[in-house]
Design a protein around this motif. Structure first.
Motif, PDB file in Angstrom:
ATOM      1  N   HIS A 180      50.610  44.266 109.117  1.00 38.43           N
ATOM      2  CA  HIS A 180      49.265  44.403 109.642  1.00 38.43           C
ATOM      3  C   HIS A 180      48.298  43.714 108.684  1.00 38.43           C
ATOM      4  CE1 HIS A 180      45.899  46.194 111.742  1.00 38.43           C
ATOM      5  NE2 HIS A 180      45.404  46.573 110.561  1.00 38.43           N
ATOM      6  N   PHE A 181      47.513  42.824 109.211  1.00 35.05           N
ATOM      7  CA  PHE A 181      46.554  42.088 108.384  1.00 35.05           C
ATOM      8  C   PHE A 181      45.153  42.358 108.907  1.00 35.05           C
ATOM      9  CE2 PHE A 181      50.428  39.595 108.101  1.00 35.05           C
ATOM     10  CZ  PHE A 181      50.562  39.448 106.729  1.00 35.05           C
ATOM     11  N   ASP A 182      44.289  42.704 107.996  1.00 35.82           N
ATOM     12  CA  ASP A 182      42.875  42.821 108.347  1.00 35.82           C
ATOM     13  C   ASP A 182      42.219  41.500 108.000  1.00 35.82           C
ATOM     14  OD1 ASP A 182      42.903  45.436 109.231  1.00 35.82           O
ATOM     15  OD2 ASP A 182      42.601  46.240 107.212  1.00 35.82           O
ATOM     16  N   LEU A 183      41.676  40.865 108.981  1.00 37.78           N
ATOM     17  CA  LEU A 183      41.007  39.596 108.750  1.00 37.78           C
ATOM     18  C   LEU A 183      39.525  39.849 108.534  1.00 37.78           C
ATOM     19  CD1 LEU A 183      42.762  37.409 111.456  1.00 37.78           C
ATOM     20  CD2 LEU A 183      43.285  37.578 109.024  1.00 37.78           C
ATOM     21  N   VAL A 184      39.021  39.235 107.494  1.00 42.46           N
ATOM     22  CA  VAL A 184      37.613  39.380 107.165  1.00 42.46           C
ATOM     23  C   VAL A 184      36.969  38.018 107.338  1.00 42.46           C
ATOM     24  CG1 VAL A 184      35.974  40.008 105.350  1.00 42.46           C
ATOM     25  CG2 VAL A 184      38.171  41.181 105.505  1.00 42.46           C
ATOM     26  N   SER A 185      35.880  38.001 108.040  1.00 46.04           N
ATOM     27  CA  SER A 185      35.218  36.727 108.288  1.00 46.04           C
ATOM     28  C   SER A 185      34.538  36.220 107.020  1.00 46.04           C
ATOM     29  CB  SER A 185      34.178  36.871 109.407  1.00 46.04           C
ATOM     30  OG  SER A 185      33.107  37.666 108.949  1.00 46.04           O
ATOM     31  N   GLU A 186      34.322  34.941 106.996  1.00 48.07           N
ATOM     32  CA  GLU A 186      33.648  34.319 105.859  1.00 48.07           C
ATOM     33  C   GLU A 186      32.245  34.890 105.700  1.00 48.07           C
ATOM     34  OE1 GLU A 186      33.322  31.921 102.561  1.00 48.07           O
ATOM     35  OE2 GLU A 186      35.112  32.183 103.796  1.00 48.07           O
ATOM     36  N   ARG A 187      31.601  35.182 106.789  1.00 45.72           N
ATOM     37  CA  ARG A 187      30.260  35.762 106.765  1.00 45.72           C
ATOM     38  C   ARG A 187      30.276  37.120 106.071  1.00 45.72           C
ATOM     39  NH1 ARG A 187      27.662  39.387 109.937  1.00 45.72           N
ATOM     40  NH2 ARG A 187      29.399  39.486 111.365  1.00 45.72           N
ATOM     41  N   ASP A 188      31.275  37.948 106.372  1.00 43.23           N
ATOM     42  CA  ASP A 188      31.385  39.263 105.730  1.00 43.23           C
ATOM     43  C   ASP A 188      31.634  39.135 104.228  1.00 43.23           C
ATOM     44  OD1 ASP A 188      30.988  40.505 108.168  1.00 43.23           O
ATOM     45  OD2 ASP A 188      33.146  40.844 108.521  1.00 43.23           O
ATOM     46  N   VAL A 189      32.454  38.163 103.864  1.00 45.33           N
ATOM     47  CA  VAL A 189      32.726  37.941 102.439  1.00 45.33           C
ATOM     48  C   VAL A 189      31.444  37.513 101.732  1.00 45.33           C
ATOM     49  CG1 VAL A 189      33.962  36.466 100.801  1.00 45.33           C
ATOM     50  CG2 VAL A 189      35.157  37.405 102.782  1.00 45.33           C
ATOM     51  N   ARG A 190      30.693  36.581 102.345  1.00 43.68           N
ATOM     52  CA  ARG A 190      29.430  36.133 101.748  1.00 43.68           C
ATOM     53  C   ARG A 190      28.427  37.280 101.640  1.00 43.68           C
ATOM     54  NH1 ARG A 190      28.544  31.742 105.440  1.00 43.68           N
ATOM     55  NH2 ARG A 190      30.306  30.414 105.043  1.00 43.68           N
ATOM     56  N   GLN A 191      28.352  38.097 102.649  1.00 53.14           N
ATOM     57  CA  GLN A 191      27.428  39.235 102.618  1.00 53.14           C
ATOM     58  C   GLN A 191      27.802  40.210 101.509  1.00 53.14           C
ATOM     59  OE1 GLN A 191      27.572  40.840 106.582  1.00 53.14           O
ATOM     60  NE2 GLN A 191      25.792  39.650 107.272  1.00 53.14           N
ATOM     61  N   ALA A 192      29.081  40.488 101.374  1.00 46.30           N
ATOM     62  CA  ALA A 192      29.530  41.395 100.313  1.00 46.30           C
ATOM     63  C   ALA A 192      29.236  40.804  98.935  1.00 46.30           C
ATOM     64  CB  ALA A 192      31.020  41.676 100.466  1.00 46.30           C
ATOM     65  N   GLU A 248      33.288  41.196  82.099  1.00 47.40           N
ATOM     66  CA  GLU A 248      34.439  41.909  82.659  1.00 47.40           C
ATOM     67  C   GLU A 248      33.987  43.004  83.614  1.00 47.40           C
ATOM     68  OE1 GLU A 248      36.465  43.200  79.159  1.00 47.40           O
ATOM     69  OE2 GLU A 248      37.393  41.245  78.801  1.00 47.40           O
ATOM     70  N   LYS A 249      32.905  43.672  83.266  1.00 48.30           N
ATOM     71  CA  LYS A 249      32.372  44.722  84.130  1.00 48.30           C
ATOM     72  C   LYS A 249      31.868  44.138  85.450  1.00 48.30           C
ATOM     73  CE  LYS A 249      29.491  48.812  83.892  1.00 48.30           C
ATOM     74  NZ  LYS A 249      28.623  49.629  83.040  1.00 48.30           N
ATOM     75  N   VAL A 250      31.203  42.993  85.374  1.00 44.49           N
ATOM     76  CA  VAL A 250      30.725  42.326  86.585  1.00 44.49           C
ATOM     77  C   VAL A 250      31.906  41.941  87.467  1.00 44.49           C
ATOM     78  CG1 VAL A 250      29.648  40.193  87.436  1.00 44.49           C
ATOM     79  CG2 VAL A 250      28.556  41.505  85.624  1.00 44.49           C
ATOM     80  N   THR A 251      32.938  41.388  86.872  1.00 39.97           N
ATOM     81  CA  THR A 251      34.123  40.988  87.629  1.00 39.97           C
ATOM     82  C   THR A 251      34.762  42.198  88.300  1.00 39.97           C
ATOM     83  OG1 THR A 251      34.513  39.180  86.071  1.00 39.97           O
ATOM     84  CG2 THR A 251      36.353  39.832  87.472  1.00 39.97           C
ATOM     85  N   ALA A 252      34.871  43.291  87.562  1.00 37.94           N
ATOM     86  CA  ALA A 252      35.462  44.503  88.134  1.00 37.94           C
ATOM     87  C   ALA A 252      34.618  45.025  89.286  1.00 37.94           C
ATOM     88  CB  ALA A 252      35.607  45.571  87.050  1.00 37.94           C
ATOM     89  N   LEU A 253      33.293  45.001  89.117  1.00 36.81           N
ATOM     90  CA  LEU A 253      32.415  45.455  90.194  1.00 36.81           C
ATOM     91  C   LEU A 253      32.529  44.559  91.423  1.00 36.81           C
ATOM     92  CD1 LEU A 253      29.221  46.432  88.179  1.00 36.81           C
ATOM     93  CD2 LEU A 253      30.700  47.971  89.482  1.00 36.81           C
ATOM     94  N   GLU A 254      32.617  43.261  91.184  1.00 39.65           N
ATOM     95  CA  GLU A 254      32.761  42.332  92.317  1.00 39.65           C
ATOM     96  C   GLU A 254      34.079  42.559  93.031  1.00 39.65           C
ATOM     97  OE1 GLU A 254      32.293  38.533  90.484  1.00 39.65           O
ATOM     98  OE2 GLU A 254      30.117  38.513  90.784  1.00 39.65           O
ATOM     99  N   GLN A 255      35.149  42.781  92.276  1.00 41.93           N
ATOM    100  CA  GLN A 255      36.443  43.024  92.898  1.00 41.93           C
ATOM    101  C   GLN A 255      36.436  44.339  93.674  1.00 41.93           C
ATOM    102  OE1 GLN A 255      39.211  42.850  89.675  1.00 41.93           O
ATOM    103  NE2 GLN A 255      39.284  40.608  89.658  1.00 41.93           N
TER     104      GLN A 255
END
Length: 123
Positions: A6-18, A110-117
């Motif tokens: 099962h794959f959840d596809l995320v649109s490019e728009r959703d990724v940019r918004q996040a 590192e904290k920024v990267t963790a928050l982004e992830q």
């Protein structure tokens, strides 16, 4: 047993918004931390300048005292080494301060990267 992928596809728009949302949350905090770091550096520079001026004044006083005493005139030759020691101490203090700031910057990155992830994984 049948397995199903099962794959959840995320649109490019959703990724940019996040990504934009995370950037909007973190940007003010980063600006504040940068301002704090700049203030701390300015304070350290003022302190170093004060210490350097104080050392220069003390050296001038030593030279003035030793200049009129004949035998003590030989100690004025050691003044450049004292000035060099003051400069070396100042450089070491600045290096320590720089290392602290680099470590803080690395920790924040590192904290920024963790928050982004974390933000991208929840989006």
């Amino acid at each position: 047993m049948a397995s199903q992928r099962h794959f959840d596809l995320v649109s490019e728009r959703d990724v940019r918004q996040a990504r934009d949302h995370v950037a909007a949350e973190i940007a003010p905090l980063l600006r504040e931390l940068i301002v704090r770091a700049e203030d701390a550096l300015a304070k350290d520079e003022r302190h170093a300048r004060t210490m350097r001026n104080q050392a220069t004044q003390e050296l001038a006083q030593l030279e003035a005292r030793s200049g009129g005493h004949g035998a003590l005139g030989d100690t004025s030759r050691s003044s450049p080494s004292v000035a060099a020691l003051v400069t070396q101490t100042e450089i070491e203090e600045q290096r320590r301060s720089l290392e602290k700031l680099r470590a803080e910057r690395k920790r924040l990155a590192e904290k920024v990267t963790a928050l982004e992830q974390r933000q991208t994984s929840t989006a």
